[in-house]
Design an enzyme around this catalytic site. Structure first.
Site, short mmCIF file in Angstrom:
data_model
loop_
_atom_site.label_atom_id
_atom_site.label_comp_id
_atom_site.label_asym_id
_atom_site.label_seq_id
_atom_site.Cartn_x
_atom_site.Cartn_y
_atom_site.Cartn_z
N MET A 30 0.84 -1.21 0.00
CA MET A 30 0.00 0.00 0.00
C MET A 30 0.88 1.26 0.00
O MET A 30 0.39 2.36 0.26
CB MET A 30 -0.93 0.00 1.20
CG MET A 30 -1.92 -1.17 1.16
SD MET A 30 -3.43 -0.88 2.08
CE MET A 30 -2.81 -0.65 3.72
N GLY A 31 2.17 1.06 -0.25
CA GLY A 31 3.04 2.22 -0.40
C GLY A 31 3.52 2.79 0.93
O GLY A 31 3.41 2.16 1.97
N TYR A 32 4.07 4.01 0.85
CA TYR A 32 4.78 4.65 1.97
C TYR A 32 5.85 3.65 2.44
O TYR A 32 5.88 3.21 3.58
CB TYR A 32 3.85 5.09 3.09
CG TYR A 32 4.39 6.33 3.77
CD1 TYR A 32 4.40 7.54 3.08
CD2 TYR A 32 4.94 6.28 5.03
CE1 TYR A 32 4.95 8.68 3.66
CE2 TYR A 32 5.50 7.40 5.62
CZ TYR A 32 5.49 8.59 4.92
OH TYR A 32 6.05 9.72 5.48
N HIS A 34 9.00 1.26 3.33
CA HIS A 34 10.03 1.25 4.38
C HIS A 34 10.90 0.00 4.19
O HIS A 34 10.68 -0.78 3.24
CB HIS A 34 9.39 1.30 5.77
CG HIS A 34 8.34 0.26 6.01
ND1 HIS A 34 8.61 -1.08 6.07
CD2 HIS A 34 6.99 0.36 6.16
CE1 HIS A 34 7.51 -1.76 6.29
NE2 HIS A 34 6.49 -0.90 6.33
N HIS A 37 9.26 -3.41 3.48
CA HIS A 37 8.87 -3.64 2.08
C HIS A 37 10.10 -4.02 1.24
O HIS A 37 10.06 -4.90 0.38
CB HIS A 37 8.25 -2.37 1.47
CG HIS A 37 6.97 -1.93 2.12
ND1 HIS A 37 6.84 -0.71 2.74
CD2 HIS A 37 5.76 -2.52 2.21
CE1 HIS A 37 5.61 -0.58 3.20
NE2 HIS A 37 4.93 -1.65 2.90
N GLN A 61 -10.41 -2.87 1.89
CA GLN A 61 -9.92 -3.54 3.10
C GLN A 61 -9.95 -2.64 4.33
O GLN A 61 -9.49 -3.04 5.40
CB GLN A 61 -8.53 -4.13 2.87
CG GLN A 61 -7.41 -3.12 2.74
CD GLN A 61 -6.13 -3.80 2.29
OE1 GLN A 61 -6.03 -4.32 1.18
NE2 GLN A 61 -5.12 -3.83 3.17
N LYS A 149 4.95 -10.11 9.06
CA LYS A 149 4.38 -9.06 9.92
C LYS A 149 2.84 -9.12 9.88
O LYS A 149 2.18 -9.02 10.90
CB LYS A 149 4.90 -7.71 9.43
CG LYS A 149 4.06 -6.51 9.73
CD LYS A 149 4.41 -5.93 11.05
CE LYS A 149 3.67 -4.67 11.42
NZ LYS A 149 2.53 -4.30 10.65
N MET A 184 8.42 -2.63 11.82
CA MET A 184 8.24 -1.53 10.87
C MET A 184 6.85 -1.57 10.28
O MET A 184 6.32 -2.64 9.97
CB MET A 184 9.28 -1.62 9.76
CG MET A 184 10.64 -1.27 10.24
SD MET A 184 11.75 -1.03 8.85
CE MET A 184 13.24 -0.64 9.76
N SER A 185 6.26 -0.39 10.11
CA SER A 185 4.92 -0.28 9.54
C SER A 185 4.74 1.14 9.01
O SER A 185 5.24 2.10 9.61
CB SER A 185 3.87 -0.54 10.62
OG SER A 185 2.60 -0.10 10.20
P1 AMP Z 1 1.57 -2.88 3.45
O1 AMP Z 1 2.09 -1.83 2.53
O2 AMP Z 1 1.60 -2.49 4.89
O3 AMP Z 1 0.24 -3.44 3.00
O4 AMP Z 1 2.59 -4.09 3.35
C1 AMP Z 1 2.95 -4.65 2.12
C2 AMP Z 1 3.72 -5.93 2.37
O5 AMP Z 1 4.88 -5.64 3.13
C3 AMP Z 1 2.91 -6.96 3.16
O6 AMP Z 1 3.15 -8.25 2.66
C4 AMP Z 1 3.45 -6.79 4.55
O7 AMP Z 1 3.32 -7.94 5.35
C5 AMP Z 1 4.90 -6.48 4.27
N1 AMP Z 1 5.48 -5.78 5.43
C6 AMP Z 1 4.98 -4.70 6.06
N2 AMP Z 1 5.74 -4.39 7.13
C7 AMP Z 1 6.72 -5.32 7.18
C8 AMP Z 1 7.82 -5.55 8.07
N3 AMP Z 1 8.05 -4.78 9.13
N4 AMP Z 1 8.62 -6.60 7.81
C9 AMP Z 1 8.39 -7.41 6.75
N5 AMP Z 1 7.39 -7.24 5.88
C10 AMP Z 1 6.56 -6.22 6.09
#
Ligand code: AMP
Length: 281
Positions: A30-32, A34, A37, A61, A149, A184-185
């Protein structure tokens, strides 16, 4: 790196790549972006010829009271980070193209989406499974990378791929943490300094669960109680759930034998955070 916004351009490019015999690794996000990702991108680069990273903040979602509107978005920043990490194609479709007027088809992975996060976010995993199925159909990856995560998400996607005979390998990669242990998030930027400090208790409580298991504790109830006691010392952290479940079907485990997933969700200030660890008896 190519930046692609339209589904038809992405599909055309995929057709060419496949004809050339290239394998495609896919990292949906979903971007932003780190470092978490980027760890998925790194894994994809190691194992596939072409890495596609998608950025799509999926309205389906998010619950009606959740943070869809304010979710952090910065395509320019993401473009730079993805380029540096060696992403070949960044795919950023629009909401109106993914869900055109009259859109009517949804993917629901029964018995997996009503547990853990599914209890307080009842439509969440239906939204996730639906968008990931659509993205898989557009990108046609050989391998797709998800983070441990969001462990329930990874499990739901694996189940969907198996049930719907999708010829895609699903890989779940380890959680990447800040140096102080916070997972990380993209949502961590919502946290004030004080909230961020208190949020560290989530990882600490998971470490406690691991230590208790290593020391021989097998009673999930006792481990959960100790975790909750630790978390309750931080007034800004409100527990949504602390659960110990089977890693395959997400059902509660009362006595740990073999592998178990210890999962937490909590609201810190107004930010919902999740974290987990796998323990072994
Ligand atoms: P998101 O952008 O938050 O939807 O995450 C995109 C992908 O990156 C998903 O598969 C997440 O599980 C993964 N992800 C997010 N945070 C982490 C993290 N701290 N460590 C590993 N993978 C991550």
């Amino acid at each position: 790196m190519k930046l692609i916004n339209s589904i038809s351009r992405m599909a055309t490019l995929v057709k060419i790549l496949r004809k050339e015999g290239k394998t495609i690794g896919f990292v949906p996000t979903m971007g932003y972006l780190h470092v978490g990702h980027m760890s998925l991108v790194k894994a994809a680069k190691k194992h596939t010829d072409v890495v596609v990273l998608s950025i799509f903040v999926n309205p389906l979602q998010f619950g009606p009271k959740e943070d869809f509107k304010k979710y952090p978005r910065d395509i320019k920043r993401d473009e730079a980070l993805a380029g540096d990490a060696g992403v070949d194609i960044m795919f950023c479709p629009s909401v109106s193209e993914i869900y055109p007027e009259g859109y009517a088809t949804y993917v629901n992975v029964e018995n997996f989406t009503d547990k853990l996060c599914g209890i307080s976010r009842p439509e969440h995993f239906k939204g996730v499974a639906t968008v990931v199925a659509k993205l898989f159909n557009i990108v046609k990856p050989d391998v797709a990378y998800f983070g441990q995560k969001d462990v329930q998400q990874a499990i739901v996607i694996k189940k969907m791929a198996r049930d719907l005979n999708m010829d895609i390998e699903i890989k779940a990669m380890p959680i990447i943490r800040e140096s102080d242990g916070l997972a990380m998030s993209s949502r961590n930027i919502y946290l004030s300094e004080a909230e961020r400090r208190e949020a560290l208790v989530l990882n600490r409580s998971l470490e406690k669960a691991s230590a208790l298991t290593v020391a021989g504790e097998r009673d999930s109830g006792k481990i959960i109680k100790e975790m909750k006691e630790l978390i309750s010392q931080k007034p800004m952290v409100k527990i949504d759930y602390v659960s110990i479940v089977d890693t395959k079907d997400l059902k509660d485990i009362s006595v740990i034998s073999g592998e178990a997933l210890v999962a937490i969700a909590a609201i810190v200030g107004s930010t919902r955070l999740i974290d987990n660890v796998i323990v072994k008896a």
